[in-house]
Design a protein around this motif. Sequence first.
Motif, PDB file in Angstrom:
ATOM      1  N   PRO A 114      52.574  26.702  11.956  1.00 12.01           N
ATOM      2  CA  PRO A 114      52.424  27.674  13.043  1.00 12.01           C
ATOM      3  C   PRO A 114      53.171  28.992  12.773  1.00 12.01           C
ATOM      4  N   PHE A 115      54.346  28.883  12.159  1.00 15.46           N
ATOM      5  CA  PHE A 115      55.117  30.100  11.838  1.00 15.46           C
ATOM      6  C   PHE A 115      54.419  30.910  10.748  1.00 15.46           C
ATOM      7  N   VAL A 116      53.835  30.203   9.770  1.00 14.84           N
ATOM      8  CA  VAL A 116      53.117  30.891   8.684  1.00 14.84           C
ATOM      9  C   VAL A 116      51.901  31.628   9.258  1.00 14.84           C
ATOM     10  N   GLU A 117      51.179  30.958  10.158  1.00 20.12           N
ATOM     11  CA  GLU A 117      49.994  31.585  10.761  1.00 20.12           C
ATOM     12  C   GLU A 117      50.380  32.837  11.557  1.00 20.12           C
ATOM     13  N   LYS A 118      51.455  32.729  12.322  1.00 22.92           N
ATOM     14  CA  LYS A 118      51.914  33.885  13.116  1.00 22.92           C
ATOM     15  C   LYS A 118      52.395  35.007  12.195  1.00 22.92           C
ATOM     16  N   HIS A 119      53.052  34.610  11.107  1.00 22.02           N
ATOM     17  CA  HIS A 119      53.563  35.557  10.113  1.00 22.02           C
ATOM     18  C   HIS A 119      52.416  36.421   9.573  1.00 22.02           C
ATOM     19  N   ILE A 120      51.309  35.753   9.262  1.00 23.86           N
ATOM     20  CA  ILE A 120      50.138  36.465   8.721  1.00 23.86           C
ATOM     21  C   ILE A 120      49.599  37.450   9.756  1.00 23.86           C
ATOM     22  N   GLU A 121      49.536  37.016  11.002  1.00 28.53           N
ATOM     23  CA  GLU A 121      49.031  37.923  12.047  1.00 28.53           C
ATOM     24  C   GLU A 121      49.930  39.148  12.182  1.00 28.53           C
ATOM     25  N   LEU A 122      51.243  38.943  12.161  1.00 31.66           N
ATOM     26  CA  LEU A 122      52.173  40.063  12.376  1.00 31.66           C
ATOM     27  C   LEU A 122      52.194  41.044  11.198  1.00 31.66           C
ATOM     28  N   ILE A 123      52.048  40.528   9.978  1.00 30.60           N
ATOM     29  CA  ILE A 123      52.006  41.422   8.808  1.00 30.60           C
ATOM     30  C   ILE A 123      50.627  42.082   8.699  1.00 30.60           C
ATOM     31  N   ALA A 124      49.589  41.359   9.088  1.00 26.81           N
ATOM     32  CA  ALA A 124      48.200  41.869   9.046  1.00 26.81           C
ATOM     33  C   ALA A 124      47.860  42.476   7.678  1.00 26.81           C
ATOM     34  N   PRO A 125      47.983  41.692   6.601  1.00 22.55           N
ATOM     35  CA  PRO A 125      47.700  42.250   5.276  1.00 22.55           C
ATOM     36  C   PRO A 125      46.209  42.474   5.073  1.00 22.55           C
ATOM     37  N   LYS A 126      45.890  43.340   4.103  1.00 23.78           N
ATOM     38  CA  LYS A 126      44.480  43.552   3.762  1.00 23.78           C
ATOM     39  C   LYS A 126      43.965  42.315   3.027  1.00 23.78           C
ATOM     40  N   TYR A 127      44.817  41.751   2.174  1.00 24.34           N
ATOM     41  CA  TYR A 127      44.450  40.488   1.545  1.00 24.34           C
ATOM     42  C   TYR A 127      45.665  39.603   1.296  1.00 24.34           C
ATOM     43  N   ILE A 128      45.385  38.314   1.171  1.00 24.24           N
ATOM     44  CA  ILE A 128      46.415  37.301   0.966  1.00 24.24           C
ATOM     45  C   ILE A 128      46.244  36.735  -0.444  1.00 24.24           C
TER      46      ILE A 128
END
Length: 199
Positions: A114-128
């Motif tokens: 859940p923290f990783v998923e939220k982390h991705i939303e907050l950073i909002a990268p163009k790609y992972i």
Amino acid sequence: VVQVARKLADQCKTIEDLRQAIMDFNECELKKTAINTVIADGSVNSEAMFIGEAPGRHEDEQGIPFCGQSGKLLDNIIKAFGYQRADSYITNTVFWRPPGNRRPTPEEIAICRPFVEKHIELIAPKYIILVGSTAVESLLGSAMPMREVKQKLLKYNNKYLDAPISTFVIFHPSYLLRQPLKKKEMWSDIQFILNSAAK
């Protein structure tokens, strides 16, 4: 335990909130044996988010993801993408070192997810860019062999995102240190990602 993590992640509005929530979270057994909570390094404004597996000994001691030999190699990989380490964003799927550098268990990965998923939303990268098979398993929910997910443009989504994010897979640097002949393959993986990301 996963529900506790989910509830905390849901409440985070900023990276600082998330950092604090992870630091205060005591439900993962790994935290009891780790020296540091290892969250992230680099720029929150990065277009590229590199997500690795779990902290090792050096990371645990210094509190920074990807330091030591595998970190130096990742820095070179990041340079090949046209970034410096400071311009990219680096994190892991698990925030505490598993004892003896063993692979994190599915339960440990699920607790941190859940923290990783939220982390991705907050950073909002163009790609992972997923670094290694544990990251693939954690984010894509798949135990597919690396050869089946590399050199593919994947789409990653979770409950916090409005739209899927382009996602790519590369070998973990520690694997390349053990299998130096795979470095050649790594460069062709990087070319594939650069070409795909430019489109």
